[in-house]
Structures are given as C-alpha cells and as structure tokens.
Design a protein around this motif. Sequence first.
Motif, PDB file in Angstrom:
ATOM      1  N   ALA A 179      27.141 -15.499  47.604  1.00 23.73           N
ATOM      2  CA  ALA A 179      27.229 -14.039  47.588  1.00 23.73           C
ATOM      3  C   ALA A 179      26.017 -13.475  48.308  1.00 23.73           C
ATOM      4  O   ALA A 179      24.901 -13.998  48.173  1.00 23.73           O
ATOM      5  CB  ALA A 179      27.299 -13.510  46.162  1.00 23.73           C
ATOM      6  N   ARG A 180      26.224 -12.422  49.088  1.00 28.24           N
ATOM      7  CA  ARG A 180      25.117 -11.762  49.781  1.00 28.24           C
ATOM      8  C   ARG A 180      24.433 -10.801  48.812  1.00 28.24           C
ATOM      9  O   ARG A 180      25.073  -9.951  48.197  1.00 28.24           O
ATOM     10  CB  ARG A 180      25.628 -10.996  51.003  1.00 28.24           C
ATOM     11  N   VAL A 181      23.114 -10.929  48.697  1.00 30.09           N
ATOM     12  CA  VAL A 181      22.337 -10.084  47.800  1.00 30.09           C
ATOM     13  C   VAL A 181      21.629  -8.969  48.564  1.00 30.09           C
ATOM     14  O   VAL A 181      21.513  -7.852  48.083  1.00 30.09           O
ATOM     15  CB  VAL A 181      21.311 -10.921  47.010  1.00 30.09           C
ATOM     16  N   HIS A 241      20.688 -14.569  50.133  1.00 29.43           N
ATOM     17  CA  HIS A 241      21.990 -14.965  49.589  1.00 29.43           C
ATOM     18  C   HIS A 241      21.820 -15.690  48.262  1.00 29.43           C
ATOM     19  O   HIS A 241      20.792 -16.338  48.009  1.00 29.43           O
ATOM     20  CB  HIS A 241      22.732 -15.883  50.572  1.00 29.43           C
ATOM     21  N   LEU A 242      22.851 -15.602  47.446  1.00 29.00           N
ATOM     22  CA  LEU A 242      22.911 -16.329  46.185  1.00 29.00           C
ATOM     23  C   LEU A 242      23.862 -17.500  46.364  1.00 29.00           C
ATOM     24  O   LEU A 242      24.971 -17.344  46.870  1.00 29.00           O
ATOM     25  CB  LEU A 242      23.408 -15.415  45.073  1.00 29.00           C
ATOM     26  N   PHE A 243      23.418 -18.689  45.939  1.00 28.26           N
ATOM     27  CA  PHE A 243      24.223 -19.906  46.061  1.00 28.26           C
ATOM     28  C   PHE A 243      24.420 -20.499  44.668  1.00 28.26           C
ATOM     29  O   PHE A 243      23.439 -20.752  43.960  1.00 28.26           O
ATOM     30  CB  PHE A 243      23.530 -20.933  46.954  1.00 28.26           C
ATOM     31  N   ARG A 244      25.680 -20.704  44.292  1.00 29.54           N
ATOM     32  CA  ARG A 244      25.964 -21.345  43.004  1.00 29.54           C
ATOM     33  C   ARG A 244      26.473 -22.766  43.244  1.00 29.54           C
ATOM     34  O   ARG A 244      27.442 -22.975  43.973  1.00 29.54           O
ATOM     35  CB  ARG A 244      26.991 -20.556  42.197  1.00 29.54           C
ATOM     36  N   PHE A 245      25.804 -23.728  42.611  1.00 27.17           N
ATOM     37  CA  PHE A 245      26.183 -25.137  42.707  1.00 27.17           C
ATOM     38  C   PHE A 245      26.699 -25.601  41.345  1.00 27.17           C
ATOM     39  O   PHE A 245      26.212 -25.180  40.294  1.00 27.17           O
ATOM     40  CB  PHE A 245      24.989 -25.983  43.132  1.00 27.17           C
ATOM     41  N   SER A 246      27.684 -26.481  41.379  1.00 27.12           N
ATOM     42  CA  SER A 246      28.317 -26.928  40.142  1.00 27.12           C
ATOM     43  C   SER A 246      28.035 -28.404  39.878  1.00 27.12           C
ATOM     44  O   SER A 246      27.723 -29.174  40.789  1.00 27.12           O
ATOM     45  CB  SER A 246      29.829 -26.688  40.209  1.00 27.12           C
ATOM     46  N   PHE A 247      28.164 -28.770  38.612  1.00 26.54           N
ATOM     47  CA  PHE A 247      28.039 -30.170  38.197  1.00 26.54           C
ATOM     48  C   PHE A 247      28.820 -30.343  36.908  1.00 26.54           C
ATOM     49  O   PHE A 247      29.555 -29.437  36.486  1.00 26.54           O
ATOM     50  CB  PHE A 247      26.564 -30.580  38.046  1.00 26.54           C
ATOM     51  N   ALA A 296      22.123 -23.112  30.878  1.00 26.01           N
ATOM     52  CA  ALA A 296      23.493 -22.991  31.383  1.00 26.01           C
ATOM     53  C   ALA A 296      24.078 -24.379  31.640  1.00 26.01           C
ATOM     54  O   ALA A 296      23.396 -25.281  32.129  1.00 26.01           O
ATOM     55  CB  ALA A 296      23.510 -22.161  32.656  1.00 26.01           C
ATOM     56  N   GLN A 297      25.342 -24.547  31.337  1.00 26.95           N
ATOM     57  CA  GLN A 297      26.008 -25.830  31.530  1.00 26.95           C
ATOM     58  C   GLN A 297      26.972 -25.758  32.712  1.00 26.95           C
ATOM     59  O   GLN A 297      27.738 -24.804  32.850  1.00 26.95           O
ATOM     60  CB  GLN A 297      26.769 -26.238  30.270  1.00 26.95           C
ATOM     61  N   GLY A 298      26.910 -26.760  33.564  1.00 24.49           N
ATOM     62  CA  GLY A 298      27.878 -26.880  34.642  1.00 24.49           C
ATOM     63  C   GLY A 298      27.540 -26.194  35.948  1.00 24.49           C
ATOM     64  O   GLY A 298      28.276 -26.342  36.926  1.00 24.49           O
ATOM     65  N   TYR A 299      26.441 -25.453  36.012  1.00 29.85           N
ATOM     66  CA  TYR A 299      26.112 -24.777  37.275  1.00 29.85           C
ATOM     67  C   TYR A 299      24.635 -24.380  37.308  1.00 29.85           C
ATOM     68  O   TYR A 299      23.971 -24.308  36.278  1.00 29.85           O
ATOM     69  CB  TYR A 299      26.957 -23.512  37.461  1.00 29.85           C
ATOM     70  N   PHE A 300      24.135 -24.127  38.515  1.00 32.12           N
ATOM     71  CA  PHE A 300      22.836 -23.485  38.677  1.00 32.12           C
ATOM     72  C   PHE A 300      22.882 -22.610  39.923  1.00 32.12           C
ATOM     73  O   PHE A 300      23.664 -22.840  40.843  1.00 32.12           O
ATOM     74  CB  PHE A 300      21.689 -24.504  38.761  1.00 32.12           C
ATOM     75  N   ASP A 301      22.058 -21.558  39.925  1.00 31.09           N
ATOM     76  CA  ASP A 301      22.040 -20.584  41.015  1.00 31.09           C
ATOM     77  C   ASP A 301      20.705 -20.608  41.749  1.00 31.09           C
ATOM     78  O   ASP A 301      19.641 -20.684  41.111  1.00 31.09           O
ATOM     79  CB  ASP A 301      22.258 -19.167  40.480  1.00 31.09           C
ATOM     80  N   LEU A 302      20.769 -20.520  43.079  1.00 29.08           N
ATOM     81  CA  LEU A 302      19.578 -20.404  43.907  1.00 29.08           C
ATOM     82  C   LEU A 302      19.634 -19.100  44.687  1.00 29.08           C
ATOM     83  O   LEU A 302      20.675 -18.757  45.263  1.00 29.08           O
ATOM     84  CB  LEU A 302      19.468 -21.575  44.890  1.00 29.08           C
ATOM     85  N   LEU A 303      18.534 -18.370  44.712  1.00 30.28           N
ATOM     86  CA  LEU A 303      18.411 -17.152  45.501  1.00 30.28           C
ATOM     87  C   LEU A 303      17.524 -17.475  46.686  1.00 30.28           C
ATOM     88  O   LEU A 303      16.335 -17.779  46.523  1.00 30.28           O
ATOM     89  CB  LEU A 303      17.790 -16.043  44.650  1.00 30.28           C
ATOM     90  N   ILE A 304      18.093 -17.426  47.906  1.00 29.04           N
ATOM     91  CA  ILE A 304      17.383 -17.929  49.090  1.00 29.04           C
ATOM     92  C   ILE A 304      17.368 -16.898  50.199  1.00 29.04           C
ATOM     93  O   ILE A 304      18.404 -16.352  50.576  1.00 29.04           O
ATOM     94  CB  ILE A 304      18.042 -19.234  49.592  1.00 29.04           C
TER      95      ILE A 304
END
Length: 325
Positions: free
Chosen positions: A85-87, A92-98, A141-149
Amino acid sequence: MAATFFRRLSKATPATFNNAFRGQPKSGFAGFRFTTIAAVAGGISTYYCFSDSNLVHLDQVNEETGPKVALKSDKWLEFKLQDTARVSHNTHLFRFSFDPSAKLGLDVASCILTRAPLGQDAEGKTKYVIRPYTPISDPDAQGYFDLLIKVYPEGKMSQHFASLKPGDVVEVKGPIEKLRYSPNMKKHIGMIAGGTGITPMLQVIEAILKNPDDKTQVSLLYANVSPDDILLKQKLDILAASHPNLKVLYTVDNPTKTWKGGAGFISKDMVTKCLPGPAEDTLILSSSCAGHSETMLKTKLWLWKMAIILRFHFASLKHPLKQST
C-alpha cells in the motif's frame, strides 16, 4: 549492556493502515539508524549505533522453550509478500506473511535483516544487498509482519522492495536487538526521529502505551521535510490524544501556510524544550533516515557537548554509519 550489544554484533515500525489492508488482520511500523544516549547523573552514559553494513545476528535462541517463532537468527528464510500500500509519495507499506500459528519472534526493541540478490562477483558467486528494517506491526501479531519503507532513487534495497509483487519473496534473518527495553526502566524517555526513523520509536512507544503498568513518560520530537512527508501522523496523534504520558512535537523543513507545528531543522532550543534533561531516570533515543542524517548528527554532537559540560561520560562512542536504502 553495551558490551553485550557489540559482542552480538561481532557474531553476526493499526489505525493508520486499516484502509490500506481492508479485510485483513489489523497491524500495529523500516530502514533506520538507531541510537540511544542514556543520561546517568554522576555515572556513565552509553551510545549505541546500528548500521546496515554489518552482517549480524543474535545468539542462537532456544525455540523449544518458547512459543513458535518464524524468524531464525542464524538462517536466511523466505517470507512471501502478501500485499502493498502507498503511504506517501515515496513511502510504501509491505505486508509479509508466514505460518499463521506462529509469531515473528521480535522483541522490543529489535529489527530484522533483509537481503536480495545483486548480480554476481568475479567468481560467479551471488552478491547480495543487505539492509535492516524495523517492523511496525505488533510483535505479538501472528502470521504477518509489516515494513514501512521509503523508496530512494538510488537505493538498492528499497528499489528492490518497490519492484516486488504479491507472491514474491524476500529473505529475512533476525531478530537483531537494539535496546533491551523493560517496563519502567526509565521515568522519562525522549525520542528524536527523522523520516522513516520513526519506526523503531513507534515500536517502543506502543510497547509502553499498551502496558497499563508501564508509567514511562515519552516525549517525541519528529522531523520531516514537509507536512505531507510526516509518516504515521494519524496514528501518533491518536496515541497522544488517548495517552497523557505521550507528547509529540512535529517540525518540518518546508512548512505550509496552514502548518501549526514546528518549523526548521531540529535545534538546540527544540531539544531543550521538548526532551527530558540528563538524569538517572531519563533516556534519549535517536533514529534518522538518510535525508536527515546531517541534522541528526549535529543534534547528537550537541547532546554529547551538553553531557560533557555536565560531567557525564559516554562509555561507548561509535561514528554513525551509512543509512539503509
């Protein structure tokens, strides 16, 4: 504490994003230079600096004795990009899953290392670009993390992130501990942040505010180029409005006619008025992105001068190193 930190180095950032990820789990904040200056009256103060040019990891964690975690400190693992998502115009915000049954395994305050292939060397071996980032999602949080880059025109890693599409993967290792935070470790914590340097600060702020037993006062001085460049402002304003122990002052280099915050670079006057003075129960944290490096360095030099005048001694001094891009 400082000795442990550098010994480990030798071995080896919800409300703002609800609209960005509709229909997905709420998140809680990327590249940084993270510094702590602990003002200890009549004693010893410490200064820590983390640089993206170091390949570092923490000691092996015994995962069998704790909850299931997704990160490994001694192994690069692939994490799949779920969405972006564009901030702002350049962030940008990037969400990664696990594994949704696992936690990332990130303590407060710590970051992760990311790497991406960057061609081959003369021997035909893969070269990598490696950068540290601070997730802004809740550590629990379970299953994801967010990076603001923030995406820099010449940034090798940030340009790599900008090229990613959902389903692509990034290799991650960690966590890397920056500051071993514990509730009420200081009575008052002052923070100086520039640009995306807000991410490690938010990690500490949220840990304090969500713990009703943590009475720590937090004062944040946050600098950006313009009002439109202020990242996470809505979230910070909501937190400040609902928590009397958080005070936030914004300053921008290029204020608009309607801007009501501070104007200009971070100054001695701003630091004196907004942040706690040297004492046994105070701590100053600073974190800046590339665009604010010179200003932040001047501020740190002034803080050092102030400490020397007051006969404080910095036990460990390291020159700031190249910023994550």
